[in-house]
Design an enzyme around this catalytic site. Structure first.
Site, PDB file in Angstrom:
ATOM      1  N   ASP A 102       3.152   2.418  -5.137  1.00 15.49           N
ATOM      2  CA  ASP A 102       3.294   1.063  -4.207  1.00 15.49           C
ATOM      3  C   ASP A 102       4.831   0.821  -4.404  1.00 15.49           C
ATOM      4  OD1 ASP A 102       3.009  -1.220  -2.984  1.00 15.49           O
ATOM      5  OD2 ASP A 102       0.928  -1.329  -3.170  1.00 15.49           O
TER       6      ASP A 102
ATOM      7  N   HIS B 280      -3.535  -3.001  -0.048  1.00 12.95           N
ATOM      8  CA  HIS B 280      -3.011  -2.036  -0.765  1.00 12.95           C
ATOM      9  C   HIS B 280      -3.408  -0.931  -1.479  1.00 12.95           C
ATOM     10  CE1 HIS B 280       1.265  -4.229  -0.740  1.00 12.95           C
ATOM     11  NE2 HIS B 280       0.323  -4.985  -0.112  1.00 12.95           N
TER      12      HIS B 280
END
Length: 475
Positions: free
Chosen positions: A120, A19
């Protein structure tokens, strides 16, 4: 005439390697476009960053911030509902205070006022804080468009009675999801879909967080239109604005040119073993199998030994990443057989972490045995390296379906015994090599075109930058 304020983007990744890296690549692209970026890590992941100085030297517009996730030091931080709920409860006040402190800094002129947040999409606290402070927020999804589209259809599948299911057949086809016809199985859904109660809190939590991604100012995907055209327009219809800007690692490399070499391992949370590149220099072209199961996958020692026997029996030299903690129950190297310890041998080379982009681009590498994480799939496509896929969790399964059945650039490893591993390696690296390479060259060319001037991802990145510039900053 009033001077235009430099846009200030606050970016927040989930603190995992898969990520952090794509969001950092996007931060670098925004920096290259002249935007000011505050990149926010948790305290734990900030300590692990291996090349912050190099990044800030090349990108002076990127400024690193860190906040506590509010969890105890000894918390396992496993990707379970309790972890995400804990972050939502504990991290929210820390993130809010950071944004307020950035606002105070802007009053002194030490940084521009915050324009927007790019968070995110799986972070459970960012949207609420953004709404409370009146700051526009964009969601970033690290998964493929296909996986996201399947996720978004879970409420529909429950309504139709396709979920839950009780027969235990994970290979049963899921029907009625446009864009996923012929490749979508129960196995390709998130793991919580096996729960018998469709109203279970875990299902409500994760589906709710995913749908929340589509309600933000825009949704940013690390993919490109030509790769996932069957699903892109469906995802687009479900959100306010969609920006497909991938493959992000290739996109920033194309912008940087020669500068890319010095920061290729950017944002690594692991210490990278560079010496393996020298070992690759000594190998024959397309002869080496690269093996890496990413930053989350855990296996038993017996599983890894089966892989080891399969690798050795194939006769192919291999470069294998076995990171600390990858073996269930083993924190360090104690109790691990000598054959699995880091270092070069006459059969291959085992490292704790590799500079994956450089490895895949190396002339000696001929195939990639992978867990099929989306970042690894994209990096393999750009490097034109066929894949042997051993999916582990989440989006790995639908990614494997695409690699195997849609793009035809690899195979699925259907079992992990030594014989199956050996046969799969020989199949990809010898028998069907030309067939895979033709398909791979075609898909790689689409990726290259997408990030070139006038390409779909290049245009979408320009649009994202333009839309951010149009936002009035929050003082």
């Amino acid at each position: 005439m009033e001077k235009k304020q430099q846009p200030h983007v606050v970016m927040v990744p989930l603190p995992l390697q898969g990520h952090v890296k794509p969001l950092l690549c996007l931060a670098q692209l925004l920096s290259e476009a002249g935007l000011y970026v505050s990149f926010v890590n948790t305290t734990q992941s900030h300590k692990r960053f291996t090349n912050l100085e190099t990044i800030t030297t090349h990108f002076p517009n990127i400024h690193f911030e860190c906040i506590s996730d509010g969890l105890p030091e000894d918390h396992p931080r496993a990707l379970l509902t309790e972890y995400f709920e804990g972050m939502k409860r504990e991290t929210t006040p820390h993130f809010k205070e950071l944004l307020l402190s950035l606002g105070r800094k802007s009053l002194t002129g030490s940084s521009p006022p915050v324009t927007c947040i790019i968070a995110d999409g799986v972070l459970p606290f960012a949207v609420g804080v953004a709404e409370e402070l009146g700051i526009p927020i964009f969601s970033f999804c690290v998964h493929s468009a296909r996986f996201l589209w399947g996720y978004l259809n879970i409420p529909k599948l429950i309504e139709e009675g396709q979920l839950p299911f009780s027969d235990g057949n994970l290979y049963h086809s899921i029907n009625g999801v446009p864009g996923l016809e012929g490749i979508f199985r129960r196995k390709d859904l998130p793991e919580f879909c096996i729960l018998p109660d469709p109203h279970h809190p875990i299902i409500k939590f994760f589906v709710g967080e995913t749908i929340a991604m589509t309600k933000t100012s825009g949704l940013i995907l690390n993919t490109f239109d030509e790769l996932e055209d069957s699903c892109i327009h469906h995802v687009s219809s479900a959100c306010n604005n969609l920006y497909t800007v991938g493959p992000l690692h290739a996109h920033i490399n194309s912008k940087l040119g020669d500068r890319a070499r010095s920061i290729a391992s950017r944002g690594s949370l692991y210490s990278v073993e560079e010496k393996c590149l020298e070992w690759l220099d000594s190998q024959q072209p397309k002869s080496v199998l690269y093996v890496s199961f990413g930053s989350i996958t855990q296996t038993s020692l017996s599983q890894l030994m089966e892989f080891w026997h399969g690798l050795v029996n194939s006769g192919k030299p291999f470069l294998w990443v076995i990171r600390p903690g990858a073996i269930i129950g083993e924190e360090g190297n104690e109790g691990i057989p000598e054959d699995l310890l880091p270092g070069p041998t006459e059969r291959g080379y085992i490292v704790e972490w590799a500079p994956q982009e450089q490895v895949l681009a190396h002339h000696a590498v001929g195939a990639f045995l992978t867990h099929s994480g989306w970042g690894s799939v994209l990096e393999s496509i750009v490097a034109k390296i066929p894949m042997i896929c051993w999916p582990y969790m989440g989006d790995h399964y639908i990614n494997t379906q695409c690699v195997n059945k849609v793009w035809k650039i690899g195979v699925e490893l259907e079992a992990w015994d030594r014989s199956t591993v050996e046969k799969a390696i020989i199949s990809v690296m010898e028998t069907k090599k030309d067939d895979f390479q033709i398909s791979m060259d075609k898909v790689a060319k689409l990726a290259e075109d997408s990030i070139s001037k006038g390409g779909s991802s290049s245009q979408n990145l320009d649009k994202l930058v333009e839309d951010i510039r149009k936002i009035k900053a929050t003082a």
